[in-house]
Write a protein that holds these residues in place. Structure first.
Motif, PDB file in Angstrom:
ATOM      1  N   ASP A 302      48.391  55.616  22.736  1.00  0.00           N
ATOM      2  CA  ASP A 302      48.185  56.856  21.976  1.00  0.00           C
ATOM      3  C   ASP A 302      46.842  56.851  21.250  1.00  0.00           C
ATOM      4  OD1 ASP A 302      48.951  59.421  21.189  1.00  0.00           O
ATOM      5  OD2 ASP A 302      49.817  58.719  19.306  1.00  0.00           O
ATOM      6  N   SER A 303      45.839  56.281  21.889  1.00  0.00           N
ATOM      7  CA  SER A 303      44.488  56.265  21.345  1.00  0.00           C
ATOM      8  C   SER A 303      43.517  55.988  22.486  1.00  0.00           C
ATOM      9  CB  SER A 303      44.331  55.185  20.265  1.00  0.00           C
ATOM     10  OG  SER A 303      44.448  53.895  20.839  1.00  0.00           O
ATOM     11  N   PRO A 304      42.264  56.395  22.341  1.00  0.00           N
ATOM     12  CA  PRO A 304      41.293  56.091  23.395  1.00  0.00           C
ATOM     13  C   PRO A 304      40.854  54.634  23.333  1.00  0.00           C
ATOM     14  CG  PRO A 304      40.231  57.302  21.609  1.00  0.00           C
ATOM     15  CD  PRO A 304      41.697  57.244  21.278  1.00  0.00           C
ATOM     16  N   PRO A 305      40.290  54.106  24.416  1.00  0.00           N
ATOM     17  CA  PRO A 305      39.771  52.738  24.390  1.00  0.00           C
ATOM     18  C   PRO A 305      38.544  52.656  23.501  1.00  0.00           C
ATOM     19  CG  PRO A 305      39.127  53.825  26.419  1.00  0.00           C
ATOM     20  CD  PRO A 305      40.070  54.756  25.717  1.00  0.00           C
ATOM     21  N   ASP A 306      38.304  51.459  22.984  1.00  0.00           N
ATOM     22  CA  ASP A 306      37.216  51.273  22.037  1.00  0.00           C
ATOM     23  C   ASP A 306      36.152  50.355  22.636  1.00  0.00           C
ATOM     24  OD1 ASP A 306      35.853  51.574  19.634  1.00  0.00           O
ATOM     25  OD2 ASP A 306      37.571  51.049  18.385  1.00  0.00           O
ATOM     26  N   PHE A 307      35.134  50.070  21.805  1.00  0.00           N
ATOM     27  CA  PHE A 307      34.013  49.198  22.150  1.00  0.00           C
ATOM     28  C   PHE A 307      34.420  48.016  23.019  1.00  0.00           C
ATOM     29  CE2 PHE A 307      29.883  48.303  19.779  1.00  0.00           C
ATOM     30  CZ  PHE A 307      29.504  49.620  19.663  1.00  0.00           C
ATOM     31  N   PHE A 308      35.275  47.164  22.438  1.00  0.00           N
ATOM     32  CA  PHE A 308      35.538  45.874  23.042  1.00  0.00           C
ATOM     33  C   PHE A 308      36.667  45.930  24.055  1.00  0.00           C
ATOM     34  CE2 PHE A 308      33.647  45.068  18.833  1.00  0.00           C
ATOM     35  CZ  PHE A 308      32.419  44.593  19.284  1.00  0.00           C
ATOM     36  N   THR A 309      37.391  47.042  24.105  1.00  0.00           N
ATOM     37  CA  THR A 309      38.329  47.256  25.206  1.00  0.00           C
ATOM     38  C   THR A 309      37.543  47.374  26.502  1.00  0.00           C
ATOM     39  OG1 THR A 309      39.500  48.680  23.611  1.00  0.00           O
ATOM     40  CG2 THR A 309      40.407  48.528  25.836  1.00  0.00           C
ATOM     41  N   ALA A 310      36.466  48.149  26.460  1.00  0.00           N
ATOM     42  CA  ALA A 310      35.610  48.289  27.639  1.00  0.00           C
ATOM     43  C   ALA A 310      34.985  46.953  28.012  1.00  0.00           C
ATOM     44  CB  ALA A 310      34.525  49.333  27.372  1.00  0.00           C
ATOM     45  N   GLY A 311      34.576  46.177  27.004  1.00  0.00           N
ATOM     46  CA  GLY A 311      33.985  44.877  27.278  1.00  0.00           C
ATOM     47  C   GLY A 311      34.967  43.917  27.923  1.00  0.00           C
ATOM     48  N   GLY A 312      36.192  43.890  27.409  1.00  0.00           N
ATOM     49  CA  GLY A 312      37.208  43.028  27.999  1.00  0.00           C
ATOM     50  C   GLY A 312      37.497  43.401  29.441  1.00  0.00           C
ATOM     51  N   MET A 313      37.503  44.704  29.721  1.00  0.00           N
ATOM     52  CA  MET A 313      37.742  45.147  31.092  1.00  0.00           C
ATOM     53  C   MET A 313      36.588  44.729  31.990  1.00  0.00           C
ATOM     54  SD  MET A 313      38.758  48.931  32.519  1.00  0.00           S
ATOM     55  CE  MET A 313      39.476  49.080  34.160  1.00  0.00           C
ATOM     56  N   ALA A 314      35.350  44.857  31.491  1.00  0.00           N
ATOM     57  CA  ALA A 314      34.191  44.449  32.288  1.00  0.00           C
ATOM     58  C   ALA A 314      34.266  42.969  32.641  1.00  0.00           C
ATOM     59  CB  ALA A 314      32.905  44.758  31.524  1.00  0.00           C
ATOM     60  N   ALA A 315      34.719  42.139  31.681  1.00  0.00           N
ATOM     61  CA  ALA A 315      34.842  40.706  31.932  1.00  0.00           C
ATOM     62  C   ALA A 315      35.880  40.426  33.018  1.00  0.00           C
ATOM     63  CB  ALA A 315      35.216  39.988  30.642  1.00  0.00           C
ATOM     64  N   ALA A 316      37.020  41.093  32.943  1.00  0.00           N
ATOM     65  CA  ALA A 316      38.073  40.899  33.944  1.00  0.00           C
ATOM     66  C   ALA A 316      37.608  41.324  35.327  1.00  0.00           C
ATOM     67  CB  ALA A 316      39.321  41.682  33.539  1.00  0.00           C
ATOM     68  N   LEU A 317      36.916  42.442  35.400  1.00  0.00           N
ATOM     69  CA  LEU A 317      36.426  42.936  36.682  1.00  0.00           C
ATOM     70  C   LEU A 317      35.413  41.969  37.294  1.00  0.00           C
ATOM     71  CD1 LEU A 317      36.026  46.695  35.691  1.00  0.00           C
ATOM     72  CD2 LEU A 317      37.740  45.758  37.248  1.00  0.00           C
ATOM     73  N   ALA A 318      34.583  41.358  36.426  1.00  0.00           N
ATOM     74  CA  ALA A 318      33.615  40.376  36.916  1.00  0.00           C
ATOM     75  C   ALA A 318      34.324  39.161  37.496  1.00  0.00           C
ATOM     76  CB  ALA A 318      32.684  39.951  35.787  1.00  0.00           C
ATOM     77  N   ILE A 319      35.350  38.684  36.798  1.00  0.00           N
ATOM     78  CA  ILE A 319      36.066  37.503  37.258  1.00  0.00           C
ATOM     79  C   ILE A 319      36.759  37.762  38.590  1.00  0.00           C
ATOM     80  CG2 ILE A 319      38.085  36.052  36.774  1.00  0.00           C
ATOM     81  CD1 ILE A 319      37.198  36.066  33.829  1.00  0.00           C
ATOM     82  N   VAL A 320      37.417  38.898  38.707  1.00  0.00           N
ATOM     83  CA  VAL A 320      38.123  39.194  39.956  1.00  0.00           C
ATOM     84  C   VAL A 320      37.146  39.316  41.113  1.00  0.00           C
ATOM     85  CG1 VAL A 320      39.562  40.873  41.169  1.00  0.00           C
ATOM     86  CG2 VAL A 320      40.123  40.221  38.833  1.00  0.00           C
ATOM     87  N   LYS A 321      36.020  40.001  40.888  1.00  0.00           N
ATOM     88  CA  LYS A 321      35.052  40.100  41.989  1.00  0.00           C
ATOM     89  C   LYS A 321      34.510  38.726  42.345  1.00  0.00           C
ATOM     90  CE  LYS A 321      31.129  42.385  44.002  1.00  0.00           C
ATOM     91  NZ  LYS A 321      30.160  43.501  43.970  1.00  0.00           N
ATOM     92  N   GLY A 322      34.230  37.898  41.329  1.00  0.00           N
ATOM     93  CA  GLY A 322      33.765  36.554  41.607  1.00  0.00           C
ATOM     94  C   GLY A 322      34.761  35.753  42.426  1.00  0.00           C
ATOM     95  N   LEU A 323      36.039  35.831  42.047  1.00  0.00           N
ATOM     96  CA  LEU A 323      37.082  35.114  42.773  1.00  0.00           C
ATOM     97  C   LEU A 323      37.227  35.624  44.207  1.00  0.00           C
ATOM     98  CD1 LEU A 323      39.821  34.947  39.986  1.00  0.00           C
ATOM     99  CD2 LEU A 323      38.557  32.989  40.913  1.00  0.00           C
ATOM    100  N   GLU A 324      37.086  36.931  44.370  1.00  0.00           N
ATOM    101  CA  GLU A 324      37.263  37.524  45.705  1.00  0.00           C
ATOM    102  C   GLU A 324      36.096  37.220  46.640  1.00  0.00           C
ATOM    103  OE1 GLU A 324      40.028  41.447  44.685  1.00  0.00           O
ATOM    104  OE2 GLU A 324      37.831  41.655  44.721  1.00  0.00           O
ATOM    105  N   THR A 325      34.906  37.037  46.077  1.00  0.00           N
ATOM    106  CA  THR A 325      33.723  36.849  46.914  1.00  0.00           C
ATOM    107  C   THR A 325      33.293  35.395  47.054  1.00  0.00           C
ATOM    108  OG1 THR A 325      32.270  37.293  45.025  1.00  0.00           O
ATOM    109  CG2 THR A 325      32.845  39.163  46.426  1.00  0.00           C
ATOM    110  N   ALA A 326      33.787  34.517  46.204  1.00  0.00           N
ATOM    111  CA  ALA A 326      33.434  33.103  46.298  1.00  0.00           C
ATOM    112  C   ALA A 326      33.991  32.500  47.590  1.00  0.00           C
ATOM    113  CB  ALA A 326      33.975  32.340  45.091  1.00  0.00           C
ATOM    114  N   GLU A 327      33.277  31.531  48.158  1.00  0.00           N
ATOM    115  CA  GLU A 327      33.732  30.894  49.389  1.00  0.00           C
ATOM    116  C   GLU A 327      35.036  30.142  49.184  1.00  0.00           C
ATOM    117  OE1 GLU A 327      30.703  28.520  51.129  1.00  0.00           O
ATOM    118  OE2 GLU A 327      29.395  30.231  51.602  1.00  0.00           O
TER     119      GLU A 327
END
Length: 398
Positions: A302-327
């Motif tokens: 019941d509220s919009p995402p904030d500063f560090f919500t976006a940052g936490g999501m960016a970190a998770a997305l980076a990790i998943v892409k790294g895991l998916e693309t690593a040999e």
């Protein structure tokens, strides 16, 4: 499917299950942040929320990568450097995590850097900001999705349109975040003709800014041209409100500061028309990921995402892409995959600079608008400041 939580000693592990037990070993990730002992704990909690939502988005709700479940272990640093180092060592050693994400305070996080090198495991920094976190004391195991002080301050300088008619007094807290920030601001003004007339540093958790403000007034009041007090304070204490109450306008002095989290933005209603730079405001980015984040966060909390919500999501997305693309799913393969990697986030495209692993990203020039129907002041977008415009100094080079 929503994550299921279970206790592991003094930590909490979030494990997604699909109705049947997984045979494969989980990929363990530690969130190592201060969640008690400071007013900054709200930053950590936003990061944790965004991280969970980011994993959900990136995995399509399965919470698994390459057929292996993701297990999240939460560690509390209590905003103490010694506790943070011990918690990170425990995560790498006893819990055998592949990747750790942290921390919140730049000063505390700086002490965590050598632990990552000692254990030869990745530390992904989010949301701590200081430039020094990817500087000479960093190491090849450290990646950073959070913006840095140079991004804040170069964007802030661009928002102020500096020239020989601009005179600035700065106010910051006396620790890594504040010192690095003002150093970056001075570098951003170099060659513009603008003048820094004084720098004021106050202890963390300061609530009385009277003496510092009087010194800034005295340094600015007789200067010609535009006179600005720049505030770069991450904590509480309401420096903007207290400086505004001392009537800087009687000396034709204005205030400028960067954007902040939603609970702080109501205080910006006292400075309509103020311009500055911001890392994220939920209404600014226009992309599919941010649209999903805003819609889902509003529905769930019941509220919009904030500063560090976006940052936490960016970190998770980076990790998943790294895991998916690593040999393969190991530290060296992840480093190879993530160096120079670009990926999509709620802010748009980010890229890990190969040399120092700082994520290059866009910033936003805003102007404050007051709407009586909205609880907080609205940082309306003036223009997007692209990552290419920001000449971010290179940090670690070895």
């Amino acid at each position: 499917m929503k994550p299921v939580f279970r206790m592991i000693g003094s930590t909490i592990a979030a494990i997604a299950v699909s109705g049947a037990a997984y045979a494969a070993d989980p990929i363990k990730i530690a969130l190592v942040h201060g969640i008690s002992g400071s007013t900054y704990e709200v930053f950590s909690k936003q990061t944790h929320t965004g991280f969970q939502m980011g994993l959900e988005y990136a995995t399509g709700g399965t919470m698994e990568v390459a057929g292996r479940p993701l297990e999240i272990i939460i560690k509390d640093t209590q905003f103490k450097p010694d506790v943070a180092r011990a918690a990170l060592a425990e995560a790498y050693g006893d819990d055998e995590v592949l990747i750790a994400v942290g921390g919140t305070s730049s000063g505390v996080t700086k002490g965590m850097l050598p632990i990552a090198e000692e254990y030869e495991r990745i530390l992904l920094i989010e949301p701590a900001v200081a430039d020094s976190l990817t500087g000479e004391d960093s190491n090849r195991y450290v990646f950073k999705t959070s913006r840095n002080s140079s991004m804040d301050m170069q964007a802030q300088a661009l928002a102020l349109a500096p020239d020989e008619n601009l005179f600035v007094a700065t106010l910051a807290e006396d620790y890594a975040f504040g010192r690095d920030g003002i150093s970056a601001f001075k570098a951003a003004l170099d060659g513009s003709g603008a003048t820094i007339v004084t720098e004021e540093y106050v202890p963390q958790k300061t609530t009385d800014f009277t003496a510092a403000t009087e010194r800034m007034f005295n340094a600015l009041k007789d200067k010609p041209g535009r006179k600005v007090i720049l505030i770069y304070v991450a904590g509480g204490g309401d420096p903007m409100g207290k400086i505004q109450a001392m009537e800087p306008a009687r000396y034709d002095i204005s205030i400028s500061t960067g954007g902040h989290i939603l609970p702080v933005l109501p205080t910006y209603k006292r400075v309509p028309g103020m311009e500055g730079a911001i890392y994220y405001y939920y209404e600014i980015p226009r992309n599919e990921i941010n649209d999903w984040l805003v819609k889902e966060h509003q529905a769930r909390f019941d509220s919009p995402p904030d500063f560090f919500t976006a940052g936490g999501m960016a970190a998770a997305l980076a990790i998943v892409k790294g895991l998916e693309t690593a040999e393969s799913i190991d530290t060296e393969s992840l480093i190879a995959a993530m160096e120079g990697m670009s990926w999509e986030t709620p802010k748009g495209t980010m890229t890990f600079r190969p040399e120092d692993h700082q994520a290059l990203q866009d910033m936003y020039h805003f102007k404050i608008r007051v709407d009586d129907e909205v609880d907080w002041a609205i940082p309306d977008l003036v223009r997007e400041i692209s990552a290419d415009e920001l000449k971010i100094p290179l940090g670690r080079t070895n």
